[in-house]
Design a protein around this motif. Structure first.
Motif, mmCIF file in Angstrom:
data_model
loop_
_atom_site.group_PDB
_atom_site.id
_atom_site.type_symbol
_atom_site.label_atom_id
_atom_site.label_comp_id
_atom_site.label_asym_id
_atom_site.label_seq_id
_atom_site.Cartn_x
_atom_site.Cartn_y
_atom_site.Cartn_z
ATOM 1 N N LEU A 117 -15.757 -15.144 -7.492
ATOM 2 C CA LEU A 117 -16.600 -16.451 -7.294
ATOM 3 C C LEU A 117 -18.115 -16.020 -7.083
ATOM 4 C CD1 LEU A 117 -16.498 -19.473 -7.199
ATOM 5 C CD2 LEU A 117 -15.850 -19.120 -4.770
ATOM 6 N N LEU A 118 -18.446 -14.951 -6.358
ATOM 7 C CA LEU A 118 -19.715 -14.506 -5.932
ATOM 8 C C LEU A 118 -20.083 -13.301 -6.338
ATOM 9 C CD1 LEU A 118 -19.290 -16.068 -2.375
ATOM 10 C CD2 LEU A 118 -20.479 -17.218 -4.391
ATOM 11 N N PRO A 119 -20.138 -12.647 -7.575
ATOM 12 C CA PRO A 119 -20.521 -11.274 -7.953
ATOM 13 C C PRO A 119 -21.829 -10.911 -7.354
ATOM 14 C CG PRO A 119 -20.597 -12.905 -9.633
ATOM 15 C CD PRO A 119 -20.190 -13.840 -8.735
ATOM 16 N N GLY A 120 -22.613 -11.830 -7.197
ATOM 17 C CA GLY A 120 -24.066 -11.415 -6.735
ATOM 18 C C GLY A 120 -24.125 -11.170 -5.271
ATOM 19 N N THR A 121 -22.988 -11.710 -4.400
ATOM 20 C CA THR A 121 -23.293 -11.532 -3.109
ATOM 21 C C THR A 121 -22.167 -10.473 -2.494
ATOM 22 O OG1 THR A 121 -23.585 -13.889 -2.988
ATOM 23 C CG2 THR A 121 -22.621 -12.836 -0.962
ATOM 24 N N VAL A 122 -20.997 -10.312 -3.067
ATOM 25 C CA VAL A 122 -19.807 -9.822 -2.579
ATOM 26 C C VAL A 122 -19.944 -8.138 -3.283
ATOM 27 C CG1 VAL A 122 -17.387 -9.191 -2.636
ATOM 28 C CG2 VAL A 122 -18.122 -11.415 -2.189
ATOM 29 N N SER A 123 -20.466 -6.999 -2.477
ATOM 30 C CA SER A 123 -20.446 -5.737 -2.896
ATOM 31 C C SER A 123 -19.390 -4.940 -3.073
ATOM 32 C CB SER A 123 -21.533 -5.067 -2.187
ATOM 33 O OG SER A 123 -20.853 -5.037 -0.622
ATOM 34 N N ARG A 124 -18.333 -5.340 -2.243
ATOM 35 C CA ARG A 124 -17.190 -4.658 -2.104
ATOM 36 C C ARG A 124 -16.003 -5.364 -1.702
ATOM 37 N NH1 ARG A 124 -15.368 0.685 -2.305
ATOM 38 N NH2 ARG A 124 -17.174 1.466 -2.570
ATOM 39 N N VAL A 125 -14.506 -5.238 -2.047
ATOM 40 C CA VAL A 125 -13.377 -6.027 -1.724
ATOM 41 C C VAL A 125 -12.598 -4.802 -1.052
ATOM 42 C CG1 VAL A 125 -11.402 -7.390 -2.351
ATOM 43 C CG2 VAL A 125 -13.534 -7.788 -3.428
ATOM 44 N N ILE A 126 -11.925 -5.134 -0.099
ATOM 45 C CA ILE A 126 -11.042 -4.207 0.876
ATOM 46 C C ILE A 126 -9.736 -5.223 0.811
ATOM 47 C CG2 ILE A 126 -10.566 -2.969 2.786
ATOM 48 C CD1 ILE A 126 -13.554 -2.975 3.174
ATOM 49 N N ALA A 127 -8.512 -4.627 0.601
ATOM 50 C CA ALA A 127 -7.459 -5.210 0.827
ATOM 51 C C ALA A 127 -6.485 -4.615 1.655
ATOM 52 C CB ALA A 127 -6.570 -5.425 -0.422
ATOM 53 N N LEU A 128 -6.096 -5.245 2.523
ATOM 54 C CA LEU A 128 -5.166 -4.634 3.983
ATOM 55 C C LEU A 128 -3.840 -4.683 3.358
ATOM 56 C CD1 LEU A 128 -7.288 -5.570 6.593
ATOM 57 C CD2 LEU A 128 -7.548 -3.314 5.573
ATOM 58 N N ASP A 129 -3.133 -3.999 3.118
ATOM 59 C CA ASP A 129 -1.489 -3.987 2.513
ATOM 60 C C ASP A 129 -1.459 -5.475 1.593
ATOM 61 O OD1 ASP A 129 0.638 -2.430 2.970
ATOM 62 O OD2 ASP A 129 1.547 -4.130 3.650
ATOM 63 N N ALA A 130 -2.204 -5.237 0.664
ATOM 64 C CA ALA A 130 -2.161 -6.358 -0.398
ATOM 65 C C ALA A 130 -2.216 -5.879 -1.885
ATOM 66 C CB ALA A 130 -3.275 -7.374 -0.208
ATOM 67 N N LEU A 131 -2.000 -6.666 -2.828
ATOM 68 C CA LEU A 131 -2.149 -6.289 -4.145
ATOM 69 C C LEU A 131 -1.260 -5.428 -4.740
ATOM 70 C CD1 LEU A 131 -5.979 -6.129 -4.342
ATOM 71 C CD2 LEU A 131 -4.677 -8.118 -4.261
ATOM 72 N N VAL A 132 -0.416 -4.667 -3.670
ATOM 73 C CA VAL A 132 0.566 -3.577 -4.388
ATOM 74 C C VAL A 132 2.199 -4.073 -3.917
ATOM 75 C CG1 VAL A 132 -1.059 -1.559 -4.215
ATOM 76 C CG2 VAL A 132 0.440 -2.173 -2.209
ATOM 77 N N TYR A 133 2.399 -5.398 -3.802
ATOM 78 C CA TYR A 133 3.597 -5.794 -3.785
ATOM 79 C C TYR A 133 4.014 -6.481 -5.205
ATOM 80 C CZ TYR A 133 3.943 -4.887 1.334
ATOM 81 O OH TYR A 133 4.001 -4.509 2.434
ATOM 82 N N LEU A 134 4.554 -5.839 -5.983
ATOM 83 C CA LEU A 134 4.940 -5.900 -7.396
ATOM 84 C C LEU A 134 5.605 -7.525 -7.422
ATOM 85 C CD1 LEU A 134 5.353 -2.717 -9.243
ATOM 86 C CD2 LEU A 134 3.237 -4.062 -8.713
ATOM 87 N N SER A 135 6.282 -7.735 -6.406
ATOM 88 C CA SER A 135 7.292 -9.007 -6.477
ATOM 89 C C SER A 135 6.390 -10.310 -5.912
ATOM 90 C CB SER A 135 8.468 -9.110 -5.626
ATOM 91 O OG SER A 135 8.221 -8.958 -4.279
ATOM 92 N N LEU A 136 5.195 -9.923 -5.551
ATOM 93 C CA LEU A 136 4.356 -11.141 -5.117
ATOM 94 C C LEU A 136 2.791 -11.249 -5.866
ATOM 95 C CD1 LEU A 136 4.613 -11.035 -1.474
ATOM 96 C CD2 LEU A 136 5.605 -12.733 -2.883
ATOM 97 N N PHE A 137 2.425 -10.077 -6.116
ATOM 98 C CA PHE A 137 0.942 -10.174 -6.853
ATOM 99 C C PHE A 137 0.778 -10.474 -8.322
ATOM 100 C CE2 PHE A 137 0.513 -8.888 -2.328
ATOM 101 C CZ PHE A 137 -0.700 -9.805 -1.941
ATOM 102 N N PRO A 138 1.216 -9.444 -9.166
ATOM 103 C CA PRO A 138 1.030 -10.009 -10.489
ATOM 104 C C PRO A 138 1.903 -11.235 -10.802
ATOM 105 C CG PRO A 138 2.075 -7.602 -10.427
ATOM 106 C CD PRO A 138 2.142 -8.278 -8.921
ATOM 107 N N ALA A 139 1.140 -12.044 -11.829
ATOM 108 C CA ALA A 139 1.827 -13.142 -11.996
ATOM 109 C C ALA A 139 3.408 -12.911 -12.388
ATOM 110 C CB ALA A 139 1.149 -13.908 -13.010
ATOM 111 N N GLN A 140 4.113 -13.757 -11.898
ATOM 112 C CA GLN A 140 5.530 -13.406 -12.110
ATOM 113 C C GLN A 140 6.055 -14.542 -13.504
ATOM 114 O OE1 GLN A 140 7.629 -11.324 -9.960
ATOM 115 N NE2 GLN A 140 5.467 -10.771 -9.500
ATOM 116 N N ASP A 141 7.142 -14.275 -14.092
ATOM 117 C CA ASP A 141 7.496 -15.173 -15.018
ATOM 118 C C ASP A 141 8.287 -16.168 -14.575
ATOM 119 O OD1 ASP A 141 10.370 -14.616 -14.544
ATOM 120 O OD2 ASP A 141 10.355 -12.865 -16.031
ATOM 121 N N GLU A 142 8.581 -17.304 -15.131
ATOM 122 C CA GLU A 142 8.987 -18.550 -14.623
ATOM 123 C C GLU A 142 10.392 -18.294 -14.096
ATOM 124 O OE1 GLU A 142 7.849 -21.721 -14.178
ATOM 125 O OE2 GLU A 142 5.903 -20.816 -14.915
ATOM 126 N N GLU A 143 11.166 -17.738 -14.435
ATOM 127 C CA GLU A 143 12.443 -17.407 -13.941
ATOM 128 C C GLU A 143 12.173 -16.716 -12.444
ATOM 129 O OE1 GLU A 143 16.626 -14.963 -14.844
ATOM 130 O OE2 GLU A 143 15.280 -15.000 -16.248
#
Length: 266
Positions: A117-143
């Motif tokens: 949303l703010l590419p000119g303001t945010v210089s870096r993103v840090i995720a704390l135990d996030a983004l690597v839980y495959l059952s939650l983060f990539p879009a899941q199919d409908e089932e």
């Protein structure tokens, strides 16, 4: 030197008639900004002890997302993008020109959306135990989505308990697990249920393609699936850590503060 709790100011910003966001500001007002975003069912106070260990020359903003902690909202939209607008409202209110944005768990997804949303303001993103839980983060199919949401709608407490157990290494302290469960199961509704569904429907892969900032992920070694590291290792700087459970910012605030400070200066 570190900041002191006495320097923390509790503030709020009104986004519209339907949403008021509360946040904490601390550190040096003219210092480089670090924005902290809590996870689902949690609040900004999870970072209180972390903030006390951050360098005193850094400006720190810890945000309560809508319907978490002290923030309130009657809105109908509970997407990661809308949560990012909560954070953006705080940055605007504080006249922040550049910031590192860090998020725990669901807050990691929100942090990525703030970067988009703010590419000119945010210089870096840090995720704390996030983004690597495959059952939650990539879009899941409908089932997959229907199965998960059926669990939460049928027995919300059981769904929350599953999240806590999934974020706890083998043999982890049962009393702490119970404390996390009691806090998270009390999340305000309908935000709690609808934001979980929004997270599992969030198209992280598409968002990552549109997010240009470097993204560092600090993931608990005993919980990080090798498949996730393989899938995202070329886009995310994934660093495996041994600081406790999924809620390690609460359990290891000094170690978390060091990770944040080092990554923010990278």
């Amino acid at each position: 030197m570190t900041t002191t709790s006495g320097a923390h100011r509790a503030l709020e910003v009104r986004r519209s008639d339907h949403t008021t966001i509360r946040y904490t500001a601390g550190g040096r007002p003219d210092g480089p900004a670090l924005v902290l975003i809590h996870g689902w069912g949690c609040d900004r106070h999870d970072f209180d002890a972390v903030i006390d260990h951050l360098p005193s020359d850094r400006r720190v903003l810890a945000v309560d997302l809508a319907e978490h902690g002290g923030s309130r909202s009657t809105r109908d939209v509970w997407t990661m993008e809308e949560f990012a607008r909560d954070v953006a409202a705080v940055l605007e209110a504080e006249s922040v020109d550049t910031a590192v944005v860090a998020g725990h768990s669901l807050g990691g997804a929100v942090a990525v959306e703030v970067g988009r949303l703010l590419p000119g303001t945010v210089s870096r993103v840090i995720a704390l135990d996030a983004l690597v839980y495959l059952s939650l983060f990539p879009a899941q199919d409908e089932e997959q989505t229907d199965a998960l949401m059926r669990l939460f709608r049928t027995d919300f407490a059981a769904g929350v308990r599953g999240l806590v157990e999934g974020g706890s290494p083998p043999g982890f302290d049962a009393a702490l697990k119970d404390a996390y469960f009691e806090k998270m199961v009390a999340v305000r509704q309908p935000a709690g249920l609808r934001s979980i569904e929004a997270l599992v429907r969030w198209d992280m892969d598409a968002v990552l393609r549109e997010t240009k900032q470097p993204i560092t992920v600090f993931a608990i070694r005993d919980l990080a699936a090798p498949e996730a590291v393989d899938r995202y290792g070329d886009r995310l700087d994934i660093v495996l850590v041994d600081l406790g459970s999924h809620h390690f910012p609460v359990e290891a605030p000094e170690g978390t503060a060091k990770l944040l400070a080092d990554a923010a200066h990278a």
